[in-house]
Enzyme design. Structure first.
Site, mmCIF file in Angstrom:
data_model
loop_
_atom_site.group_PDB
_atom_site.id
_atom_site.type_symbol
_atom_site.label_atom_id
_atom_site.label_comp_id
_atom_site.label_asym_id
_atom_site.label_seq_id
_atom_site.Cartn_x
_atom_site.Cartn_y
_atom_site.Cartn_z
ATOM 1 N N ASP A 1 -10.137 8.181 1.218
ATOM 2 C CA ASP A 1 -10.062 7.209 1.800
ATOM 3 C C ASP A 1 -10.643 7.124 3.353
ATOM 4 O OD1 ASP A 1 -8.108 5.757 0.724
ATOM 5 O OD2 ASP A 1 -6.444 6.871 0.894
ATOM 6 N N GLN B 1 -1.623 7.457 -1.930
ATOM 7 C CA GLN B 1 -1.123 6.091 -1.044
ATOM 8 C C GLN B 1 0.172 5.502 -0.082
ATOM 9 O OE1 GLN B 1 -2.325 3.830 -2.858
ATOM 10 N NE2 GLN B 1 -1.419 2.265 -1.746
ATOM 11 N N LYS C 1 -6.396 2.291 -8.815
ATOM 12 C CA LYS C 1 -6.871 2.665 -8.829
ATOM 13 C C LYS C 1 -7.430 4.007 -10.672
ATOM 14 C CE LYS C 1 -6.447 2.315 -3.459
ATOM 15 N NZ LYS C 1 -5.203 2.772 -2.848
HETATM 16 N N1 GUN Z 1 -2.172 1.552 1.267
HETATM 17 C C1 GUN Z 1 -3.247 0.051 1.768
HETATM 18 N N2 GUN Z 1 -4.224 0.355 1.169
HETATM 19 C C2 GUN Z 1 -4.363 1.586 1.348
HETATM 20 C C3 GUN Z 1 -5.444 2.633 0.768
HETATM 21 O O1 GUN Z 1 -6.820 1.771 1.384
HETATM 22 N N3 GUN Z 1 -5.758 3.366 0.870
HETATM 23 C C4 GUN Z 1 -4.296 4.452 0.922
HETATM 24 N N4 GUN Z 1 -4.216 5.492 0.536
HETATM 25 N N5 GUN Z 1 -3.272 3.594 1.170
HETATM 26 C C5 GUN Z 1 -3.219 2.259 1.358
#
Ligand code: GUN
Length: 305
Positions: free
Chosen positions: A126, A103, A59
């Site tokens: 998100d 995350q 990311k």
């Molecule tokens: N864990 C798995 N997919 C995601 C996501 O799209 N965002 C976040 N913050 N955690 C995740």
């Protein structure tokens, strides 16, 4: 594991679609940044989950590639909840930060929902906050969860019509299953579907998945969807990314989807590979949401002047 011969025209190439989106975003972000500062994304990771470390690394890297500034905040696994919440509060009130991402999953002592709800809905890139999920349910979306959003873009890119189709979403998580079902059932170009959600308590899962014109596999159990669970000609979207042991590979593991590719591929009309299907779209949508957050924030600060 893929051992079948794969015809490229049956594969949904998420990597290529995401690459094109990132290119367009890069140009949009350049022009946005010329009017002030670049968008900024703060990413928090708690603990040392190896898969999560890879995802946040990706990311941050992709943010830089399209012109978004980012901070990676790495906190130890035993971080007290209050400390994490305070950190989020600081980011919420920092006008130099547009998007905040924590995350998931979090270590067990942390209340995931409490953490999500602490993030300001206007920085929740998100789309996990109940306000954003509720807005989606009310057909007034602000930020839409990145994986479901990316899947609707993929379906649209591959001219897969959803209107009137039976779509089965396997999995009911807040991150994928629920927002996915809401999006597909909503009015609009990638909606108007007849949606069924199934999960661990569903009786006779294969009978349900076999009704799908479009099957979205987001359960999180490697290769749970087998060929005999899929209708001939179905479009199959695999959201799973589990690490499973593979002594034959250099890393000692491989990434498996929720779909057993070899048995499902011959029945599907279109299918996403893992990796290279849904994953790159999730990251591209995160960048899109971050730009959207920055545009909104600039609009608000201009209005206050
Ligand atoms: N864990 C798995 N997919 C995601 C996501 O799209 N965002 C976040 N913050 N955690 C995740």
């Amino acid at each position: 594991m893929k051992t079948v011969d794969v015809a490229p025209e049956k594969l949904i190439d998420g990597k290529a679609v995401a690459g094109r989106i990132m290119k367009d975003l890069e140009a949009e972000i350049r022009s946005f940044s010329a009017g002030g500062r670049p968008p900024r994304l703060s990413v928090i990771i708690v603990g040392e989950n190896p898969a999560s470390q890879v995802y946040v690394g990706m990311k941050v890297k992709k943010a830089a590639a399209c012109g978004i500034d980012s901070d990676l905040i790495e906190l130890p696994a035993d971080t007290p909840e209050e400390l994490l919440l305070e950190r989020i509060d600081r980011l919420n009130s920092d006008r130099g930060v547009d998007g905040i991402l924590v995350q998931m999953p979090l270590p067990g002592h942390l209340d995931q929902q409490k953490v999500i709800e602490r993030i300001s809905p206007s920085k929740d890139v998100d789309g996990f906050h109940p306000c954003n999920l509720g807005r989606l349910a009310a057909d007034k979306p602000l930020f839409i969860s990145c994986t479901p959003l990316g899947i609707t873009v993929l379906l649209s890119e591959y001219r897969v019509r959803t209107e009137g189709k039976n779509v089965v979403v396997a999995g009911r998580s807040l991150i994928v299953g629920k927002p996915m079902a809401l999006l597909l059932a909503s009015r609009g170009k990638t909606g108007n579907a007849t949606v069924t959600i199934c999960h661990s308590k569903t009786e006779n899962l294969p009978a349900v998945t076999r009704t799908a014109d479009i099957l979205i596999a987001a359960i999180g159990i490697p290769e749970i969807i087998k060929g005999d669970m899929v209708r001939e000609g179905a479009v199959v979207i695999d959201v799973g990314t589990s690490r499973i042991e593979d002594p034959g590979s250099k890393k000692g593991y491989r990434i498996a989807g929720d779909v057993e590719f070899d048995s499902v591929y011959p029945r599907a009309s279109l299918i996403t590979p893992v990796p290279g299907g849904v994953g790159p779209m999730t990251v591209a949508m995160l960048m899109k949401n971050t730009l959207q957050a920055a545009v909104l924030a600039r609009g608000e600060s201009d209005a206050q002047r």
